[in-house]
Design a protein around this motif. Structure first.
Motif, PDB file in Angstrom:
ATOM      1  N   VAL A  43       1.382   3.723  12.815  1.00 20.52           N
ATOM      2  CA  VAL A  43       1.478   4.092  11.399  1.00 20.52           C
ATOM      3  C   VAL A  43       2.865   3.774  10.848  1.00 20.52           C
ATOM      4  N   ASP A  44       3.901   4.069  11.618  1.00 22.37           N
ATOM      5  CA  ASP A  44       5.272   3.808  11.161  1.00 22.37           C
ATOM      6  C   ASP A  44       5.515   2.313  10.981  1.00 22.37           C
ATOM      7  N   PHE A  45       5.065   1.503  11.931  1.00 21.74           N
ATOM      8  CA  PHE A  45       5.238   0.057  11.801  1.00 21.74           C
ATOM      9  C   PHE A  45       4.433  -0.490  10.629  1.00 21.74           C
ATOM     10  N   PHE A  46       3.252   0.050  10.406  1.00 16.48           N
ATOM     11  CA  PHE A  46       2.460  -0.353   9.243  1.00 16.48           C
ATOM     12  C   PHE A  46       3.250  -0.091   7.967  1.00 16.48           C
ATOM     13  N   ASN A  47       3.845   1.091   7.851  1.00 13.35           N
ATOM     14  CA  ASN A  47       4.634   1.431   6.662  1.00 13.35           C
ATOM     15  C   ASN A  47       5.826   0.497   6.486  1.00 13.35           C
ATOM     16  N   ARG A  56       0.844  -1.193   0.000  1.00 10.17           N
ATOM     17  CA  ARG A  56       0.000   0.000   0.000  1.00 10.17           C
ATOM     18  C   ARG A  56       0.884   1.250   0.000  1.00 10.17           C
ATOM     19  N   PRO A  57       0.375   2.373  -0.504  1.00  7.39           N
ATOM     20  CA  PRO A  57       1.151   3.624  -0.407  1.00  7.39           C
ATOM     21  C   PRO A  57       1.430   3.952   1.054  1.00  7.39           C
ATOM     22  N   ARG A  58       2.602   4.537   1.295  1.00 11.03           N
ATOM     23  CA  ARG A  58       2.966   4.890   2.657  1.00 11.03           C
ATOM     24  C   ARG A  58       2.017   5.933   3.226  1.00 11.03           C
ATOM     25  N   LYS A  59       1.611   5.716   4.454  1.00 11.69           N
ATOM     26  CA  LYS A  59       0.808   6.703   5.167  1.00 11.69           C
ATOM     27  C   LYS A  59       1.762   7.764   5.705  1.00 11.69           C
ATOM     28  N   PHE A 105       2.212  -8.307  13.982  1.00 17.34           N
ATOM     29  CA  PHE A 105       3.214  -9.240  14.495  1.00 17.34           C
ATOM     30  C   PHE A 105       3.162 -10.556  13.724  1.00 17.34           C
ATOM     31  N   ARG A 106       1.986 -10.960  13.308  1.00 19.36           N
ATOM     32  CA  ARG A 106       1.850 -12.223  12.576  1.00 19.36           C
ATOM     33  C   ARG A 106       2.543 -12.171  11.222  1.00 19.36           C
ATOM     34  N   VAL A 107       2.712 -10.970  10.675  1.00 20.15           N
ATOM     35  CA  VAL A 107       3.493 -10.833   9.442  1.00 20.15           C
ATOM     36  C   VAL A 107       4.950 -11.191   9.727  1.00 20.15           C
ATOM     37  N   PHE A 108       5.488 -10.680  10.830  1.00 20.41           N
ATOM     38  CA  PHE A 108       6.842 -11.058  11.235  1.00 20.41           C
ATOM     39  C   PHE A 108       6.952 -12.575  11.393  1.00 20.41           C
ATOM     40  N   VAL A 109       5.969 -13.168  12.065  1.00 21.85           N
ATOM     41  CA  VAL A 109       5.987 -14.622  12.288  1.00 21.85           C
ATOM     42  C   VAL A 109       6.086 -15.349  10.957  1.00 21.85           C
ATOM     43  N   HIS A 110       5.215 -14.998  10.027  1.00 24.25           N
ATOM     44  CA  HIS A 110       5.189 -15.701   8.741  1.00 24.25           C
ATOM     45  C   HIS A 110       6.483 -15.484   7.956  1.00 24.25           C
ATOM     46  N   ILE A 150      -6.063  -2.386   8.042  1.00 29.86           N
ATOM     47  CA  ILE A 150      -5.289  -1.405   8.806  1.00 29.86           C
ATOM     48  C   ILE A 150      -5.354  -0.037   8.143  1.00 29.86           C
ATOM     49  N   GLU A 151      -5.235  -0.016   6.819  1.00 30.36           N
ATOM     50  CA  GLU A 151      -5.273   1.260   6.109  1.00 30.36           C
ATOM     51  C   GLU A 151      -6.600   1.980   6.344  1.00 30.36           C
ATOM     52  N   THR A 152      -7.688   1.220   6.357  1.00 27.26           N
ATOM     53  CA  THR A 152      -9.001   1.824   6.619  1.00 27.26           C
ATOM     54  C   THR A 152      -9.051   2.416   8.023  1.00 27.26           C
ATOM     55  N   LEU A 153      -8.487   1.715   8.995  1.00 28.73           N
ATOM     56  CA  LEU A 153      -8.515   2.189  10.378  1.00 28.73           C
ATOM     57  C   LEU A 153      -7.678   3.454  10.560  1.00 28.73           C
ATOM     58  N   ILE A 154      -6.447   3.446  10.045  1.00 27.66           N
ATOM     59  CA  ILE A 154      -5.568   4.588  10.301  1.00 27.66           C
ATOM     60  C   ILE A 154      -5.986   5.828   9.503  1.00 27.66           C
ATOM     61  N   ASN A 155      -6.832   5.632   8.481  1.00 31.28           N
ATOM     62  CA  ASN A 155      -7.366   6.769   7.729  1.00 31.28           C
ATOM     63  C   ASN A 155      -8.718   7.234   8.264  1.00 31.28           C
ATOM     64  N   ASN A 156      -9.207   6.563   9.285  1.00 31.31           N
ATOM     65  CA  ASN A 156     -10.495   6.908   9.889  1.00 31.31           C
ATOM     66  C   ASN A 156     -10.278   7.982  10.957  1.00 31.31           C
TER      67      ASN A 156
END
Length: 253
Positions: free
Chosen positions: A65-69, A16-19, A159-164, A125-131
């Motif tokens: 937001v930073d961790f999402f990016n 996704r584009p960086r927030k 965190f589950r992304v890190f796990v995978h 996540i993008e929907t939440l942080i843009n809300n």
């Protein structure tokens, strides 16, 4: 000098584009402060601490937001090797399986291939942080009462992304020469969620065993980033085939 994540990973392959934070806002100033601390070489445990006089929810919002990016950047590059064929289930090894639920399209926990799970996760996540009702950016607008609970859910799923990535695609990280950068990003993430008790300790267990295997295969283990203290005597005369049993020697701090 160590390269930053953008230099190691292909920024054109982000999911996704960086927030971005709006210049001149308090959130932007906090972000600059956090980034300056990271670049200063300070201990990561110190970097994540709330600066004096700052609002804790603003500090958490900036980091979410930073961790999402950053995680979006890491997985965006890994997506070439993480396919529905290679990863038909979103999992963290044989023991852990993550099912998707969002109360809209998937009202019940649903088994998905890892790429589809990741896409649903980043959309969510993008929907939440843009809300604006959840992550308000206007001066004087308060955070909702459940803001930290929302952030806990976001960070738990990130965190589950890190796990995978660690368990299923670590060889690809090594082939890119990016393991040090991913490790640093993970450690920063871990120290932050620990500082503010934002993720249940049980969610961290998959990477504890993954780090043990990493140590057995590559000879390097930073157990301080796991939230566990290891009895290092258990590593004497242990071969790779015995690494799974080392989980039983972990002692919680």
């Amino acid at each position: 000098m160590a390269l930053c994540l953008k230099q190691v990973f292909n920024k054109d392959k982000t999911f996704r584009p960086r927030k971005k934070f709006e210049p001149g806002t308090q959130r932007f100033e906090l972000y600059k402060k956090a980034q300056a601390s990271l670049k200063s070489g300070l201990d990561l445990k110190t970097v994540v601490q709330l600066p004096p006089g700052e609002n804790i929810n603003d500090w958490i919002a900036v980091h979410v937001v930073d961790f999402f990016n950053r995680i979006n950047l890491i997985y965006g590059t890994m997506s070439e090797v993480c396919t529905e064929r290679s990863c038909p289930i979103m999992s963290g090894g044989l023991k852990y399986e993550y099912r998707w639920q969002d109360d809209h399209r998937f009202k019940r926990p649903t088994k998905l291939p890892a790429p589809q799970y990741m896409s649903m996760l980043m959309d969510w996540i993008e929907t939440l942080i843009n809300n604006e009702d959840i992550f308000p950016t206007r001066i004087g607008v308060p955070f909702p009462k459940n803001f930290q609970q929302v952030c806990t859910k976001i960070l738990t799923r990130l965190f589950r992304v890190f796990v995978h990535v660690y368990i299923h695609h670590f060889d690809s990280i090594i082939s890119m020469g990016a393991e040090a950068h991913v490790n640093t990003c993970y450690k920063h993430f871990y120290y932050f969620i620990s500082e503010f008790s934002l993720v249940d300790q049980r969610e961290l267990e998959p990477l504890a065993s993954a780090y043990i295997l990493k140590w057995c295969n590559y000879g390097e283990l930073d157990h301080t980033a796991l939230g566990y203290q290891l009895d290092l005597k258990t590593f004497e005369d242990v071969d790779v085939n015995g690494c799974h049993s080392l989980w039983h020697h972990l002692i919680k701090k």
